[in-house]
Design a protein around this motif. Structure first.
Motif, mmCIF file in Angstrom:
data_model
loop_
_atom_site.group_PDB
_atom_site.id
_atom_site.type_symbol
_atom_site.label_atom_id
_atom_site.label_comp_id
_atom_site.label_asym_id
_atom_site.label_seq_id
_atom_site.Cartn_x
_atom_site.Cartn_y
_atom_site.Cartn_z
ATOM 1 N N SER A 23 54.700 8.654 -67.606
ATOM 2 C CA SER A 23 55.725 7.913 -68.332
ATOM 3 C C SER A 23 55.960 6.576 -67.634
ATOM 4 N N SER A 24 56.651 5.682 -68.297
ATOM 5 C CA SER A 24 56.948 4.385 -67.669
ATOM 6 C C SER A 24 57.827 4.578 -66.437
ATOM 7 N N ARG A 25 58.691 5.597 -66.466
ATOM 8 C CA ARG A 25 59.556 5.883 -65.307
ATOM 9 C C ARG A 25 58.714 6.269 -64.097
ATOM 10 N N VAL A 26 57.750 7.148 -64.308
ATOM 11 C CA VAL A 26 56.892 7.577 -63.201
ATOM 12 C C VAL A 26 55.982 6.432 -62.767
ATOM 13 N N ALA A 27 55.454 5.695 -63.728
ATOM 14 C CA ALA A 27 54.600 4.553 -63.388
ATOM 15 C C ALA A 27 55.357 3.569 -62.498
ATOM 16 N N ALA A 28 56.629 3.372 -62.784
ATOM 17 C CA ALA A 28 57.429 2.450 -61.968
ATOM 18 C C ALA A 28 57.550 2.936 -60.527
ATOM 19 N N THR A 29 57.520 4.249 -60.316
ATOM 20 C CA THR A 29 57.597 4.761 -58.936
ATOM 21 C C THR A 29 56.275 4.606 -58.201
ATOM 22 N N VAL A 30 55.185 4.454 -58.955
ATOM 23 C CA VAL A 30 53.855 4.316 -58.351
ATOM 24 C C VAL A 30 53.515 2.857 -58.056
ATOM 25 N N LEU A 31 54.059 1.948 -58.820
ATOM 26 C CA LEU A 31 53.693 0.525 -58.684
ATOM 27 C C LEU A 31 53.952 -0.087 -57.310
ATOM 28 N N PRO A 32 54.930 0.372 -56.537
ATOM 29 C CA PRO A 32 55.079 -0.239 -55.210
ATOM 30 C C PRO A 32 53.824 -0.158 -54.351
ATOM 31 N N CYS A 33 52.924 0.758 -54.643
ATOM 32 C CA CYS A 33 51.687 0.820 -53.854
ATOM 33 C C CYS A 33 50.857 -0.440 -54.042
ATOM 34 N N VAL A 34 51.066 -1.149 -55.155
ATOM 35 C CA VAL A 34 50.368 -2.416 -55.388
ATOM 36 C C VAL A 34 51.090 -3.535 -54.651
ATOM 37 N N ASP A 35 52.429 -3.480 -54.669
ATOM 38 C CA ASP A 35 53.230 -4.535 -54.056
ATOM 39 C C ASP A 35 53.189 -4.481 -52.529
ATOM 40 N N VAL A 36 53.106 -3.265 -51.979
ATOM 41 C CA VAL A 36 53.096 -3.089 -50.523
ATOM 42 C C VAL A 36 51.940 -2.155 -50.156
ATOM 43 N N PRO A 37 50.692 -2.624 -50.313
ATOM 44 C CA PRO A 37 49.542 -1.736 -50.159
ATOM 45 C C PRO A 37 49.337 -1.198 -48.741
ATOM 46 N N GLY A 38 49.857 -1.864 -47.737
ATOM 47 C CA GLY A 38 49.628 -1.428 -46.361
ATOM 48 C C GLY A 38 50.715 -0.537 -45.808
ATOM 49 N N ASP A 39 51.687 -0.143 -46.618
ATOM 50 C CA ASP A 39 52.821 0.661 -46.156
ATOM 51 C C ASP A 39 52.518 2.140 -46.369
ATOM 52 N N LEU A 40 52.391 2.887 -45.257
ATOM 53 C CA LEU A 40 52.080 4.308 -45.339
ATOM 54 C C LEU A 40 53.162 5.074 -46.080
#
Length: 96
Positions: A23-40
């Motif tokens: 869903s768009s809600r879940v997708a929004a929780t995944v998108l930070p991996c693009v914004d902060v790719p080096g954050d474990l």
């Protein structure tokens, strides 16, 4: 990477997330991996969100399988009933 390339990659990821049933809600929780790719921590949160979605989909599949199996039982019973009715109608139509 240009801003346009980054935007294209982001849209591509969003499309993949939607194609995966998120869903768009879940997708929004995944998108930070693009914004902060080096954050474990972000990578772990992303992983957990995807695993929760997979678990939800597995539960949906199990429920649909149970529902289909219950419907198959009804279809089988109806098929027998139709065959019995057909036989009874044929017997009634026979001259005595």
């Amino acid at each position: 990477m240009t801003a346009v390339d980054a935007a294209v990659q982001r849209v591509s990821l969003i499309r993949q997330l939607f194609d995966a049933g998120m869903s768009s809600r879940v997708a929004a929780t995944v998108l930070p991996c693009v914004d902060v790719p080096g954050d474990l921590g972000v990578a772990e949160e992303t992983f957990m969100a995807m695993m929760r979605e997979r678990d939800r989909i597995d539960a949906d599949i199990a429920h649909l399988t149970e529902t289909r199996d219950a419907l198959d039982v009804l279809i089988t019973a109806n098929s027998r009933h139709r065959a019995e009715l057909s036989t009874a109608l044929e017997a009634a139509a026979q001259p005595a």
